[in-house]
Write a protein that holds these residues in place. Structure first.
Motif, PDB file in Angstrom:
ATOM      1  N   TYR A   1      37.472  31.317  33.795  1.00  0.00           N
ATOM      2  CA  TYR A   1      38.593  32.000  34.444  1.00  0.00           C
ATOM      3  C   TYR A   1      39.872  31.694  33.678  1.00  0.00           C
ATOM      4  CZ  TYR A   1      35.594  32.569  38.582  1.00  0.00           C
ATOM      5  OH  TYR A   1      34.586  32.903  39.444  1.00  0.00           O
ATOM      6  N   ASP A   2      40.868  32.591  33.766  1.00  0.00           N
ATOM      7  CA  ASP A   2      42.172  32.296  33.180  1.00  0.00           C
ATOM      8  C   ASP A   2      43.062  31.628  34.226  1.00  0.00           C
ATOM      9  OD1 ASP A   2      43.207  34.312  34.808  1.00  0.00           O
ATOM     10  OD2 ASP A   2      43.602  35.706  33.176  1.00  0.00           O
ATOM     11  N   ASP A   3      44.324  31.376  33.888  1.00  0.00           N
ATOM     12  CA  ASP A   3      45.221  30.657  34.795  1.00  0.00           C
ATOM     13  C   ASP A   3      45.606  31.456  36.035  1.00  0.00           C
ATOM     14  OD1 ASP A   3      46.786  32.433  33.297  1.00  0.00           O
ATOM     15  OD2 ASP A   3      48.543  31.137  33.375  1.00  0.00           O
ATOM     16  N   LYS A   4      45.356  32.756  36.048  1.00  0.00           N
ATOM     17  CA  LYS A   4      45.643  33.594  37.220  1.00  0.00           C
ATOM     18  C   LYS A   4      44.406  33.767  38.100  1.00  0.00           C
ATOM     19  CE  LYS A   4      49.816  34.841  35.874  1.00  0.00           C
ATOM     20  NZ  LYS A   4      51.019  34.380  36.460  1.00  0.00           N
ATOM     21  N   GLY A   5      43.295  33.149  37.706  1.00  0.00           N
ATOM     22  CA  GLY A   5      42.065  33.275  38.466  1.00  0.00           C
ATOM     23  C   GLY A   5      41.241  34.495  38.105  1.00  0.00           C
ATOM     24  N   ASN A   6      41.592  35.173  37.011  1.00  0.00           N
ATOM     25  CA  ASN A   6      40.827  36.329  36.546  1.00  0.00           C
ATOM     26  C   ASN A   6      39.571  35.855  35.832  1.00  0.00           C
ATOM     27  OD1 ASN A   6      42.827  38.230  37.359  1.00  0.00           O
ATOM     28  ND2 ASN A   6      43.988  37.727  35.521  1.00  0.00           N
TER      29      ASN A   6
ATOM     30  N   GLY B   1      40.312  35.483  15.334  1.00  0.00           N
ATOM     31  CA  GLY B   1      41.012  34.370  14.703  1.00  0.00           C
ATOM     32  C   GLY B   1      41.891  33.590  15.666  1.00  0.00           C
ATOM     33  N   LEU B   2      41.532  33.585  16.944  1.00  0.00           N
ATOM     34  CA  LEU B   2      42.314  32.880  17.954  1.00  0.00           C
ATOM     35  C   LEU B   2      41.557  31.647  18.433  1.00  0.00           C
ATOM     36  CD1 LEU B   2      43.447  35.981  20.045  1.00  0.00           C
ATOM     37  CD2 LEU B   2      44.816  34.696  18.391  1.00  0.00           C
ATOM     38  N   SER B   3      42.264  30.781  19.132  1.00  0.00           N
ATOM     39  CA  SER B   3      41.605  29.616  19.716  1.00  0.00           C
ATOM     40  C   SER B   3      40.681  30.084  20.839  1.00  0.00           C
ATOM     41  CB  SER B   3      42.638  28.623  20.249  1.00  0.00           C
ATOM     42  OG  SER B   3      43.159  29.075  21.487  1.00  0.00           O
ATOM     43  N   THR B   4      39.892  29.189  21.351  1.00  0.00           N
ATOM     44  CA  THR B   4      38.968  29.557  22.414  1.00  0.00           C
ATOM     45  C   THR B   4      39.496  29.174  23.797  1.00  0.00           C
ATOM     46  OG1 THR B   4      37.765  27.482  22.133  1.00  0.00           O
ATOM     47  CG2 THR B   4      36.969  29.401  20.890  1.00  0.00           C
ATOM     48  N   SER B   5      40.768  28.848  23.896  1.00  0.00           N
ATOM     49  CA  SER B   5      41.347  28.494  25.194  1.00  0.00           C
ATOM     50  C   SER B   5      41.399  29.740  26.089  1.00  0.00           C
ATOM     51  CB  SER B   5      42.753  27.923  25.025  1.00  0.00           C
ATOM     52  OG  SER B   5      43.685  28.963  24.796  1.00  0.00           O
ATOM     53  N   PRO B   6      41.371  29.543  27.403  1.00  0.00           N
ATOM     54  CA  PRO B   6      41.397  30.682  28.317  1.00  0.00           C
ATOM     55  C   PRO B   6      42.668  31.536  28.234  1.00  0.00           C
ATOM     56  CG  PRO B   6      40.601  28.743  29.448  1.00  0.00           C
ATOM     57  CD  PRO B   6      41.099  28.290  28.106  1.00  0.00           C
TER      58      PRO B   6
ATOM     59  N   THR C   1      47.030  41.521  35.443  1.00  0.00           N
ATOM     60  CA  THR C   1      46.740  42.102  36.751  1.00  0.00           C
ATOM     61  C   THR C   1      45.597  43.107  36.734  1.00  0.00           C
ATOM     62  OG1 THR C   1      48.388  43.857  36.447  1.00  0.00           O
ATOM     63  CG2 THR C   1      49.126  41.830  37.551  1.00  0.00           C
ATOM     64  N   LEU C   2      45.259  43.664  35.558  1.00  0.00           N
ATOM     65  CA  LEU C   2      44.210  44.678  35.473  1.00  0.00           C
ATOM     66  C   LEU C   2      43.302  44.419  34.277  1.00  0.00           C
ATOM     67  CD1 LEU C   2      46.393  47.858  36.095  1.00  0.00           C
ATOM     68  CD2 LEU C   2      44.789  46.832  37.709  1.00  0.00           C
TER      69      LEU C   2
END
Length: 136
Positions: free
Chosen positions: A69-74, A114-119, A95-96
């Motif tokens: 999940y991300d920091d918004k609970g998605n 090429g990004l980190s794997t953080s949420p 939001t969507l």
């Protein structure tokens, strides 16, 4: 869990018209990405030959895993019992959902870009950033 406004029941038992019962269980985990809010981690259903004489006797199998999940609970990543991961990317200020990719994990997708794997890494994608600037 009540303080976190969990709407989905933990366990349900339903009986169909033929008199057969089905047990569905939602297993919740605290998620560090969402300030330790409770989120569904796994959904289990009873097997056809389940013995309902006692809940502890019921044989179940996992149907779905909610993994990230991300920091918004998605929900960012889930996996069905067939082991096929699905990754969802969220836009418009988280939001969507704007993209859903099957057959790849969130980490694998972020590595391709090429990004980190953080949420929170997906927030750096150009498509996500452009959708933030177009919404007023």
């Amino acid at each position: 869990m009540l303080n976190d406004n969990i709407i989905k029941p933990v366990m349900t038992i339903e009986k169909n018209k033929a008199g057969k019962s089905n047990l569905a269980e939602n297993i919740y985990n605290k998620d560090a990405n969402t300030s330790n809010a409770w989120k569904v981690g796994t959904i289990r259903n009873s097997l056809l030959n389940a013995d309902f004489s006692s809940i502890s006797n019921v044989q179940t199998e996992d149907q779905m895993y909610y993994q990230l999940y991300d920091d918004k609970g998605n929900l960012l990543q889930n996996k069905a019992k067939q082991d096929i991961p699905t990754t969802t990317i969220w836009g418009y200020h988280q939001t969507l959902p704007i993209a859903q990719v099957q057959g790849i994990t969130y980490s694998e997708l972020m590595q391709i870009f090429g990004l980190s794997t953080s949420p929170a890494a997906y927030l750096s994608l150009d498509i996500v950033k452009s959708l933030i600037s177009t919404k007023t």
